[in-house]
Design a protein around this motif. Structure first.
Motif, PDB file in Angstrom:
ATOM      1  N   LYS A  16       0.836  -1.207   0.000  1.00 25.77           N
ATOM      2  CA  LYS A  16       0.000   0.000   0.000  1.00 25.77           C
ATOM      3  C   LYS A  16       0.869   1.254   0.000  1.00 25.77           C
ATOM      4  CE  LYS A  16      -3.653   2.294   2.578  1.00 25.77           C
ATOM      5  NZ  LYS A  16      -4.442   2.308   3.810  1.00 25.77           N
ATOM      6  N   CYS A  17       1.925   1.223   0.761  1.00 21.23           N
ATOM      7  CA  CYS A  17       2.852   2.357   0.837  1.00 21.23           C
ATOM      8  C   CYS A  17       3.497   2.609  -0.526  1.00 21.23           C
ATOM      9  CB  CYS A  17       3.898   2.049   1.891  1.00 21.23           C
ATOM     10  SG  CYS A  17       5.083   3.355   2.145  1.00 21.23           S
ATOM     11  N   LEU A  18       3.954   1.543  -1.176  1.00 25.51           N
ATOM     12  CA  LEU A  18       4.553   1.685  -2.504  1.00 25.51           C
ATOM     13  C   LEU A  18       3.552   2.287  -3.489  1.00 25.51           C
ATOM     14  CD1 LEU A  18       6.754   1.173  -4.642  1.00 25.51           C
ATOM     15  CD2 LEU A  18       5.867  -1.174  -4.837  1.00 25.51           C
ATOM     16  N   GLU A  19       2.313   1.897  -3.370  1.00 26.67           N
ATOM     17  CA  GLU A  19       1.288   2.356  -4.305  1.00 26.67           C
ATOM     18  C   GLU A  19       0.832   3.792  -4.047  1.00 26.67           C
ATOM     19  OE1 GLU A  19      -0.926  -1.874  -5.270  1.00 26.67           O
ATOM     20  OE2 GLU A  19      -1.637  -0.692  -3.573  1.00 26.67           O
ATOM     21  N   SER A  20       0.900   4.246  -2.793  1.00 28.03           N
ATOM     22  CA  SER A  20       0.205   5.512  -2.536  1.00 28.03           C
ATOM     23  C   SER A  20       0.872   6.506  -1.595  1.00 28.03           C
ATOM     24  CB  SER A  20      -1.194   5.201  -1.995  1.00 28.03           C
ATOM     25  OG  SER A  20      -1.111   4.509  -0.761  1.00 28.03           O
ATOM     26  N   ASP A  21       2.040   6.206  -1.042  1.00 25.23           N
ATOM     27  CA  ASP A  21       2.643   7.198  -0.144  1.00 25.23           C
ATOM     28  C   ASP A  21       2.994   8.450  -0.945  1.00 25.23           C
ATOM     29  OD1 ASP A  21       3.940   7.185   2.841  1.00 25.23           O
ATOM     30  OD2 ASP A  21       4.962   8.570   1.487  1.00 25.23           O
ATOM     31  N   PRO A  22       2.724   9.630  -0.403  1.00 19.72           N
ATOM     32  CA  PRO A  22       2.997  10.861  -1.150  1.00 19.72           C
ATOM     33  C   PRO A  22       4.483  11.203  -1.291  1.00 19.72           C
ATOM     34  CG  PRO A  22       2.079  11.372   1.009  1.00 19.72           C
ATOM     35  CD  PRO A  22       2.015   9.891   0.850  1.00 19.72           C
ATOM     36  N   HIS A  23       5.357  10.571  -0.506  1.00 14.90           N
ATOM     37  CA  HIS A  23       6.774  10.929  -0.565  1.00 14.90           C
ATOM     38  C   HIS A  23       7.571   9.838  -1.268  1.00 14.90           C
ATOM     39  CE1 HIS A  23      10.697  12.445   0.593  1.00 14.90           C
ATOM     40  NE2 HIS A  23      10.075  13.592   0.837  1.00 14.90           N
ATOM     41  N   GLU A  24       8.351  10.251  -2.270  1.00 13.29           N
ATOM     42  CA  GLU A  24       9.087   9.289  -3.096  1.00 13.29           C
ATOM     43  C   GLU A  24      10.104   8.463  -2.309  1.00 13.29           C
ATOM     44  OE1 GLU A  24      11.149  13.212  -3.152  1.00 13.29           O
ATOM     45  OE2 GLU A  24       9.109  12.631  -3.660  1.00 13.29           O
ATOM     46  N   SER A  25      10.734   9.032  -1.301  1.00 12.16           N
ATOM     47  CA  SER A  25      11.742   8.253  -0.566  1.00 12.16           C
ATOM     48  C   SER A  25      11.085   7.144   0.259  1.00 12.16           C
ATOM     49  CB  SER A  25      12.614   9.141   0.316  1.00 12.16           C
ATOM     50  OG  SER A  25      11.893   9.661   1.397  1.00 12.16           O
ATOM     51  N   VAL A  26       9.864   7.372   0.682  1.00 14.18           N
ATOM     52  CA  VAL A  26       9.126   6.335   1.410  1.00 14.18           C
ATOM     53  C   VAL A  26       8.727   5.220   0.446  1.00 14.18           C
ATOM     54  CG1 VAL A  26       7.126   5.843   2.872  1.00 14.18           C
ATOM     55  CG2 VAL A  26       8.291   8.049   3.064  1.00 14.18           C
ATOM     56  N   ARG A  27       8.272   5.583  -0.751  1.00 13.26           N
ATOM     57  CA  ARG A  27       7.920   4.570  -1.758  1.00 13.26           C
ATOM     58  C   ARG A  27       9.146   3.754  -2.139  1.00 13.26           C
ATOM     59  NH1 ARG A  27       5.502   9.093  -3.915  1.00 13.26           N
ATOM     60  NH2 ARG A  27       6.775   9.024  -5.819  1.00 13.26           N
ATOM     61  N   TRP A  28      10.300   4.416  -2.300  1.00 14.86           N
ATOM     62  CA  TRP A  28      11.538   3.720  -2.638  1.00 14.86           C
ATOM     63  C   TRP A  28      11.897   2.718  -1.542  1.00 14.86           C
ATOM     64  CZ3 TRP A  28      16.273   2.451  -0.865  1.00 14.86           C
ATOM     65  CH2 TRP A  28      17.232   2.054  -1.797  1.00 14.86           C
ATOM     66  N   GLU A  29      11.825   3.162  -0.297  1.00 15.38           N
ATOM     67  CA  GLU A  29      12.171   2.283   0.827  1.00 15.38           C
ATOM     68  C   GLU A  29      11.175   1.134   0.953  1.00 15.38           C
ATOM     69  OE1 GLU A  29      14.950   1.053   2.920  1.00 15.38           O
ATOM     70  OE2 GLU A  29      15.195   3.214   2.721  1.00 15.38           O
ATOM     71  N   ALA A  30       9.912   1.389   0.657  1.00 16.78           N
ATOM     72  CA  ALA A  30       8.911   0.316   0.673  1.00 16.78           C
ATOM     73  C   ALA A  30       9.245  -0.725  -0.388  1.00 16.78           C
ATOM     74  CB  ALA A  30       7.511   0.883   0.449  1.00 16.78           C
TER      75      ALA A  30
END
Length: 93
Positions: A37-51
């Motif tokens: 879910k985080c990869l699909e929708s977190d607003p911050h790119e570094s969080v998506r990358w880490e997910a």
């Protein structure tokens, strides 16, 4: 608690990013749905990358669809590249 922090969009992005990293270091497979879910929708790119990195480290093949979507359509080039690398290692064409 780490999964709650990962899902808390009101939390500072660095807290969500560190939560994703900590979850894979703990080998917390129960976090896979939250990481997807985080990869699909977190607003911050570094969080998506880490997910994405966490999903790779957890060998979360159930995330292939989300990784393909990230590779094709994430707004951040680094996230797209990370998804591509993971899919290549998962041997997905």
């Amino acid at each position: 608690l780490l999964i709650q922090k990962l899902e808390d969009l009101d939390a500072y992005y660095r807290i969500r990013r560190q939560s994703a990293k900590s979850l894979w270091k703990l080998k917390a497979k129960e976090a896979i749905p939250a990481l997807i879910k985080c990869l699909e929708s977190d607003p911050h790119e570094s969080v998506r990358w880490e997910a994405a990195a966490a999903l790779h480290e957890l060998d979360a093949r159930e995330a292939i669809s989300a990784l393909q979507q990230a590779q094709e359509g994430d707004t951040d080039e680094l996230v797209r590249m990370k998804a591509f690398e993971i899919l290549k290692q998962f041997k997905v064409k």
